[in-house]
Design a protein around this motif. Structure first.
Motif, PDB file in Angstrom:
ATOM      1  N   VAL A  36       1.094  -1.341   0.053  1.00  0.00           N
ATOM      2  CA  VAL A  36       0.257   0.110   0.258  1.00  0.00           C
ATOM      3  C   VAL A  36       1.353   0.922  -0.051  1.00  0.00           C
ATOM      4  CG1 VAL A  36      -2.094   1.417   1.548  1.00  0.00           C
ATOM      5  CG2 VAL A  36      -1.459  -1.027   1.404  1.00  0.00           C
ATOM      6  N   VAL A  37       0.545   2.464  -1.276  1.00  0.00           N
ATOM      7  CA  VAL A  37       1.013   3.327  -1.528  1.00  0.00           C
ATOM      8  C   VAL A  37       0.560   4.451  -0.723  1.00  0.00           C
ATOM      9  CG1 VAL A  37       2.798   4.801  -2.790  1.00  0.00           C
ATOM     10  CG2 VAL A  37       3.234   2.513  -3.102  1.00  0.00           C
ATOM     11  N   GLY A  38       1.288   4.894   0.389  1.00  0.00           N
ATOM     12  CA  GLY A  38       0.629   6.224   0.842  1.00  0.00           C
ATOM     13  C   GLY A  38       0.970   7.804  -0.080  1.00  0.00           C
ATOM     14  N   ASN A  39       0.052   7.891  -0.818  1.00  0.00           N
ATOM     15  CA  ASN A  39       0.487   9.018  -1.611  1.00  0.00           C
ATOM     16  C   ASN A  39       0.011  10.640  -1.306  1.00  0.00           C
ATOM     17  OD1 ASN A  39       1.582   9.679  -4.484  1.00  0.00           O
ATOM     18  ND2 ASN A  39      -0.265   8.406  -5.594  1.00  0.00           N
ATOM     19  N   GLY A  40       0.932  11.359  -0.878  1.00  0.00           N
ATOM     20  CA  GLY A  40       1.237  12.514   0.395  1.00  0.00           C
ATOM     21  C   GLY A  40       0.481  12.486   1.555  1.00  0.00           C
ATOM     22  N   ASP A  54       5.280   5.374   2.432  1.00  0.00           N
ATOM     23  CA  ASP A  54       4.496   6.827   2.931  1.00  0.00           C
ATOM     24  C   ASP A  54       4.889   7.424   1.449  1.00  0.00           C
ATOM     25  OD1 ASP A  54       2.746   5.365   4.946  1.00  0.00           O
ATOM     26  OD2 ASP A  54       3.994   5.827   6.204  1.00  0.00           O
ATOM     27  N   LEU A  55       4.249   8.531   0.861  1.00  0.00           N
ATOM     28  CA  LEU A  55       4.925   9.126   0.039  1.00  0.00           C
ATOM     29  C   LEU A  55       4.818  10.519   0.921  1.00  0.00           C
ATOM     30  CD1 LEU A  55       4.026   8.036  -3.338  1.00  0.00           C
ATOM     31  CD2 LEU A  55       6.323   7.281  -2.049  1.00  0.00           C
ATOM     32  N   PRO A  56       5.881  11.543   0.913  1.00  0.00           N
ATOM     33  CA  PRO A  56       6.071  12.368   1.327  1.00  0.00           C
ATOM     34  C   PRO A  56       5.165  13.435   0.807  1.00  0.00           C
ATOM     35  CG  PRO A  56       8.085  12.689   0.510  1.00  0.00           C
ATOM     36  CD  PRO A  56       7.874  11.493   0.097  1.00  0.00           C
ATOM     37  N   GLU A  57       5.512  13.821  -0.793  1.00  0.00           N
ATOM     38  CA  GLU A  57       4.317  14.405  -1.307  1.00  0.00           C
ATOM     39  C   GLU A  57       3.839  13.008  -2.275  1.00  0.00           C
ATOM     40  OE1 GLU A  57       6.287  16.523  -4.459  1.00  0.00           O
ATOM     41  OE2 GLU A  57       7.243  15.425  -3.918  1.00  0.00           O
ATOM     42  N   ASN A  58       2.074  14.161  -3.075  1.00  0.00           N
ATOM     43  CA  ASN A  58       1.244  13.246  -4.164  1.00  0.00           C
ATOM     44  C   ASN A  58       2.247  13.198  -5.047  1.00  0.00           C
ATOM     45  OD1 ASN A  58      -0.944  11.977  -5.241  1.00  0.00           O
ATOM     46  ND2 ASN A  58      -2.495  13.274  -4.857  1.00  0.00           N
ATOM     47  N   LEU A  59       2.132  11.472  -6.209  1.00  0.00           N
ATOM     48  CA  LEU A  59       3.072  11.371  -7.086  1.00  0.00           C
ATOM     49  C   LEU A  59       1.858  11.401  -8.105  1.00  0.00           C
ATOM     50  CD1 LEU A  59       5.692  10.002  -6.379  1.00  0.00           C
ATOM     51  CD2 LEU A  59       5.886  12.373  -6.401  1.00  0.00           C
TER      52      LEU A  59
END
Length: 290
Positions: A36-40, A54-59
């Motif tokens: 599961v990728v947290g997009n931002g 966990d991505l720091p920003e929405n890609l």
């Protein structure tokens, strides 16, 4: 055949996400590894054993899914195929993963499978969710020329051969870009009516950026992938179709703004498809002018 699943989320559907994960875990056969990728947004509340990023920003959709692919090794090479599922979707049947395994095993040229999306309350499949021009019968499976981004399975050899989704698209038409590159490399795409993802009926225009992104990315899609003589023909047809649908004045303004942006901004590398691929698309019922 080893399967993985990539789910991207913005953290705003925790209950739906947990239900989706549970439906993947209930699949028959060998367990499906889930990322599961947290997009931002941070991923919270998922069951033990589910990997999270966990991505720091929405890609954007393609950028987030590409991160999920690489979580399974270079080009997803730790597994044989990946499921891509919307975080508010649900697999109602427990045999979907097994059907995917059998389909890929039976047809070595099959690179991508598009699932049938159905409303969980009515069972209705919207025409726009049937990835072909003749969409009146969603129960008919067939070869197709594109696929549905949040309800599909992709053989990871496709990513190794043609690359991932186009990050710069952010939202809209990223699936068709990958589909055209896969078809150009000799892979085939199937729409399978018996592989179902439940998803609430929604309108794509609910997204504020919809009209601009659709127009911009349509231009980028043509500039990146089509032989030069087909670019103005393809975009001219889509301009006429857009006008024929009589969008509202604000929507039309946003669409033309995106159309202009598609011509004036970088679209990524240009790799025009072979003319034999144009003929293949035509034989499959969707020539790349529409």
């Amino acid at each position: 055949m080893r399967l993985g699943a990539v789910i991207i989320t913005m953290g705003n559907r925790p209950d739906d996400l947990r239900a989706l994960i549970e439906s993947v875990r209930k699949q028959d056969g060998d367990p499906v590894d889930i990322v599961v990728v947290g997009n931002g947004a941070p991923v919270t509340g998922v069951p033990d054993g589910v990997r999270t990023i966990d991505l720091p920003e929405n890609l954007g959709i393609p950028g987030g899914r590409n991160v999920g692919i690489e979580a399974f090794g270079p080009h997803g090479s730790d597994v044989d195929a990946l499921l891509f599922l919307d975080d508010d979707g649900l697999l109602p049947n427990t045999d979907t993963a097994e059907l995917v395994r059998r389909a890929f095993a039976a047809d070595p040229e099959l690179g991508i499978i598009s699932f049938r999306i159905a409303d969980p309350d009515t069972g209705v499949t919207q025409r726009r969710h049937v990835p072909r021009l003749r969409a009146s019968d969603p129960m008919r499976s067939s070869r197709v020329t594109t696929f549905l981004g949040g309800a599909n399975a992709v053989r990871t050899k496709v990513f190794a051969e043609v690359g991932g989704l186009p990050d710069e698209f952010f939202y809209a038409h990223e699936e068709t870009d990958l589909a055209w590159r896969a078809l150009d490399a000799g892979w085939m795409i199937d729409y399978r009516a018996d592989m179902i993802l439940f998803h609430p009926t929604t309108a794509p225009s609910r997204h504020a950026v919809y009209h601009r992104m659709v127009a911009r990315n349509r231009v980028w899609l043509a500039r990146r992938n089509l032989p030069a003589p087909l670019v103005p023909l393809y975009l001219g047809v889509w301009l006429l179709l857009t006008l024929a649908r009589r969008p509202s004045a604000p929507a039309l303004k946003a669409w033309f703004g995106g159309f202009r942006e598609g011509w004036t901004s970088p679209c990524g590398p240009r790799r025009p498809m072979k003319w034999r691929t144009v003929w293949r698309l035509t034989r499959l019922g969707r020539p790349p002018v529409i």
